[in-house]
Design a protein around this motif. Structure first.
Motif, mmCIF file in Angstrom:
data_model
loop_
_atom_site.group_PDB
_atom_site.id
_atom_site.type_symbol
_atom_site.label_atom_id
_atom_site.label_comp_id
_atom_site.label_asym_id
_atom_site.label_seq_id
_atom_site.Cartn_x
_atom_site.Cartn_y
_atom_site.Cartn_z
ATOM 1 N N GLY A 69 -2.390 -3.565 16.155
ATOM 2 C CA GLY A 69 -1.844 -3.392 14.821
ATOM 3 C C GLY A 69 -1.998 -4.679 14.016
ATOM 4 O O GLY A 69 -1.942 -5.772 14.573
ATOM 5 N N VAL A 70 -2.221 -4.537 12.716
ATOM 6 C CA VAL A 70 -2.325 -5.708 11.855
ATOM 7 C C VAL A 70 -1.123 -5.697 10.903
ATOM 8 O O VAL A 70 -0.797 -4.650 10.317
ATOM 9 N N GLY A 126 2.759 6.041 8.939
ATOM 10 C CA GLY A 126 4.168 6.284 8.633
ATOM 11 C C GLY A 126 5.061 5.121 9.028
ATOM 12 O O GLY A 126 6.230 5.067 8.660
ATOM 13 N N ASP A 127 4.506 4.198 9.824
ATOM 14 C CA ASP A 127 5.272 3.001 10.188
ATOM 15 C C ASP A 127 5.089 1.895 9.164
ATOM 16 O O ASP A 127 5.841 0.914 9.156
ATOM 17 N N SER A 128 4.091 2.042 8.324
ATOM 18 C CA SER A 128 3.772 1.019 7.324
ATOM 19 C C SER A 128 5.000 0.534 6.583
ATOM 20 O O SER A 128 5.891 1.312 6.249
ATOM 21 N N VAL A 137 4.384 -3.950 8.945
ATOM 22 C CA VAL A 137 3.296 -3.060 9.364
ATOM 23 C C VAL A 137 2.343 -2.832 8.198
ATOM 24 O O VAL A 137 2.767 -2.406 7.117
ATOM 25 N N GLN A 177 -7.191 3.273 13.625
ATOM 26 C CA GLN A 177 -6.438 4.359 14.264
ATOM 27 C C GLN A 177 -5.131 3.805 14.844
ATOM 28 O O GLN A 177 -4.506 2.951 14.222
ATOM 29 N N CYS A 178 -4.724 4.257 16.030
ATOM 30 C CA CYS A 178 -3.472 3.739 16.596
ATOM 31 C C CYS A 178 -3.591 3.590 18.110
ATOM 32 O O CYS A 178 -4.051 4.515 18.791
ATOM 33 N N ASP A 222 1.696 0.682 19.833
ATOM 34 C CA ASP A 222 1.223 0.260 18.510
ATOM 35 C C ASP A 222 2.030 0.993 17.438
ATOM 36 O O ASP A 222 2.665 2.006 17.715
ATOM 37 N N ALA A 223 1.966 0.451 16.230
ATOM 38 C CA ALA A 223 2.508 1.187 15.093
ATOM 39 C C ALA A 223 1.470 2.251 14.733
ATOM 40 O O ALA A 223 0.350 2.225 15.231
ATOM 41 N N CYS A 224 1.832 3.182 13.867
ATOM 42 C CA CYS A 224 0.878 4.230 13.492
ATOM 43 C C CYS A 224 1.207 4.716 12.084
ATOM 44 O O CYS A 224 2.090 4.173 11.419
ATOM 45 N N TRP A 275 -1.885 -2.410 8.598
ATOM 46 C CA TRP A 275 -3.036 -1.538 8.863
ATOM 47 C C TRP A 275 -3.495 -1.658 10.309
ATOM 48 O O TRP A 275 -2.930 -2.405 11.101
ATOM 49 N N GLY A 276 -4.542 -0.930 10.652
ATOM 50 C CA GLY A 276 -5.091 -0.966 11.996
ATOM 51 C C GLY A 276 -6.168 0.091 12.101
ATOM 52 O O GLY A 276 -6.217 1.016 11.270
ATOM 53 N N HIS A 308 0.816 -1.223 0.000
ATOM 54 C CA HIS A 308 0.000 0.000 0.000
ATOM 55 C C HIS A 308 0.849 1.273 0.000
ATOM 56 O O HIS A 308 0.323 2.358 -0.252
HETATM 57 N N1 ARG Z 1 -1.326 2.146 7.156
HETATM 58 C C1 ARG Z 1 -0.453 2.836 8.037
HETATM 59 C C2 ARG Z 1 0.691 3.488 7.266
HETATM 60 O O1 ARG Z 1 0.562 3.694 6.093
HETATM 61 C C3 ARG Z 1 0.049 1.985 9.141
HETATM 62 C C4 ARG Z 1 -1.039 1.664 10.069
HETATM 63 C C5 ARG Z 1 -0.660 0.847 11.225
HETATM 64 N N2 ARG Z 1 -1.671 1.098 12.199
HETATM 65 C C6 ARG Z 1 -1.722 0.533 13.357
HETATM 66 N N3 ARG Z 1 -2.629 0.912 14.192
HETATM 67 N N4 ARG Z 1 -0.861 -0.373 13.710
HETATM 68 O O2 ARG Z 1 1.668 3.925 7.823
#
Ligand code: ARG
Length: 418
Positions: free
Chosen positions: A400-401, A366-368, A387, A392-393, A362-364, A389-390, A227
């Motif tokens: 985190g997924v 920008g961690d993807s 990393v 929010q954070c 959790d990741a958030c 998706w999820g 993504h």
């Molecule tokens: N999709 C997000 C990104 O582009 C990463 C999301 C991870 N979210 C989470 N809650 N672990 O950086």
């Protein structure tokens, strides 16, 4: 004329200042002597490293031994390491021996040769060369009664420098600084990472701005999330940087190609994985090198500890940061993660949940594309997730997924040859 009685005593020694100074001086001298003793007895030591090619005659080489992620590799390496460790623990070098580590298993004829590095601490009066005979003798004795591992009796050792040791371990996958120095103790903690803590972490940047995380799996290949390329798919827009700071990176390399998984499905986040080929091979250093990849058969253990790292935002909707952050999380079973109070069935095969059900770590954004790693019993670090998706954070019950790496082990080999 009245003269007041003298208050000072006629004895010099009872003058409170003299007493104070004397006591102070004595305490000082005693402390110094104790300090010097401790220094010479305990700390005036240096590390010495030895290398050995241990040939195991009664184990037949097979393909399972070519990758440190397999059970076979782990078991055999552990047996060799503990055999060496026990030999030194029972010898008069027991307080000098620090650690033995199998760096690599390779094929020689029909048998297996283990590249082993051993670390000792000797006092400054000795050096690696002068102690070599003693180390060799203990090893030799071990070979004569090595139990069910039959070892080539002509196994020798060579003295290697600190720099040699660092180079050897930097080429191996998944080694953090504590393994590179073969220390007995390890450090982890804090939330801001230090240089070298996560040497496989990559920042993937568009026109010089951090966009996604990535994971170095060889000199040439970086894994990330599919993504990440939804808005920018031209490799020429992308560069990869290395080092904990994105503001002053240790190294910057252009991207040559981007391979996105053919079945990546944005709506469900399925197959959220991509492989990025760098324009040129990076030279591994202590602070920049590859992570280990797990075998496809490796199972994930729910509630085991894992670490996620990245330059993503610290709060949902916040900005990315310039210093690499790390978070300790736990793996969560797909069953639990799919509960109606959590993701209610959205966790599909090839996905993996990790976090704390209470939220907080959790990741958030920008961690993807960045790594979720675990340490194995031999202190090697393996990539278990990417990393993805999820909701929010750090929301409770919404961990985190991640893309589950074992599910894509064959895809990775097919795309990158790693
Ligand atoms: N999709 C997000 C990104 O582009 C990463 C999301 C991870 N979210 C989470 N809650 N672990 O950086």
């Amino acid at each position: 004329m009245y003269r007041p009685p003298r208050v000072t005593s006629n004895s010099r020694f009872l003058n409170p200042w003299v007493v104070f100074v004397t006591v102070f001086a004595v305490v000082g001298i005693v402390a110094m002597i104790v300090g010097l003793l401790i220094h010479f007895l305990a700390f005036d030591q240096k590390s010495c490293f030895y290398h050995s090619n241990v040939q195991i005659m009664n184990v037949e080489y097979n393909d399972q031994l070519s990758s440190p992620g397999t059970q076979e590799y782990r078991i055999l390496s552990e047996r060799i390491e503990s055999m060496i460790t026990n030999a030194f623990r029972q010898s008069n070098l027991r307080n000098r021996f620090i650690r033995a580590h199998v760096v690599r298993l390779r094929q020689e004829g029909n048998s297996v040769v283990a590249d082993v590095v051993m670390k000792f601490r000797f006092s400054r009066r000795n050096n690696g060369e002068s102690m070599k005979g003693m180390v060799q003798a203990i090893l030799q004795q071990m070979l004569n009664n090595s139990g069910n591992l039959e070892i080539n009796p002509s196994t020798g050792i060579t003295t290697i420098t600190d720099q040699d040791t660092e180079n050897i371990l930097t080429q191996a996958c998944g080694a953090r600084p504590d393994l590179i120095t073969l220390s007995a103790e390890r450090v982890i903690g804090g939330t801001q990472a230090e240089e070298g803590d996560w040497p496989w972490q990559v920042s993937l940047q568009v026109n010089g701005a951090h966009h996604c995380g990535g994971i170095l799996i060889s000199n040439l290949w970086v894994l990330t999330a599919a993504h990440c390329f939804r808005s920018y798919s031209n490799p020429q827009q992308w560069t990869a940087t290395f080092g904990v700071s994105t503001r002053s990176p240790r190294l910057r390399v252009r991207v040559r190609t981007i391979s996105i998984h053919n079945n990546y499905t944005p709506a469900t986040h399925e197959n959220d994985i991509a492989a990025v080929q760098l324009e040129r091979a990076v030279t591994f250093t202590r602070d920049i090198h590859r992570v280990c990849l797990p075998a496809a058969t490796q199972s994930v253990t729910p509630s085991s500890t894992a670490y996620v790292t990245g330059w993503g935002s610290l709060t949902y909707g916040g900005n990315t940061v310039t210093q690499l952050q790390q978070g300790q999380v736990r793996l969560i079973s797909t069953n639990e993660c799919n509960a109606s109070a959590s993701y209610n069935g959205a966790i599909l095969p090839g996905m993996l949940c990790a976090g704390l059900l209470t939220g907080a770590v959790d990741a958030c954004q920008g961690d993807s594309g960045g790594p979720l790693v675990q340490e194995d019993s031999r202190r090697l670090w393996f990539l278990v997730g990417i990393v993805s998706w999820g909701y929010q954070c750090g929301v409770p019950n919404m961990p985190g997924v991640y893309t589950q790496v074992t599910a894509y082990r064959d895809w990775i080999r097919q795309e990158t040859g790693v």
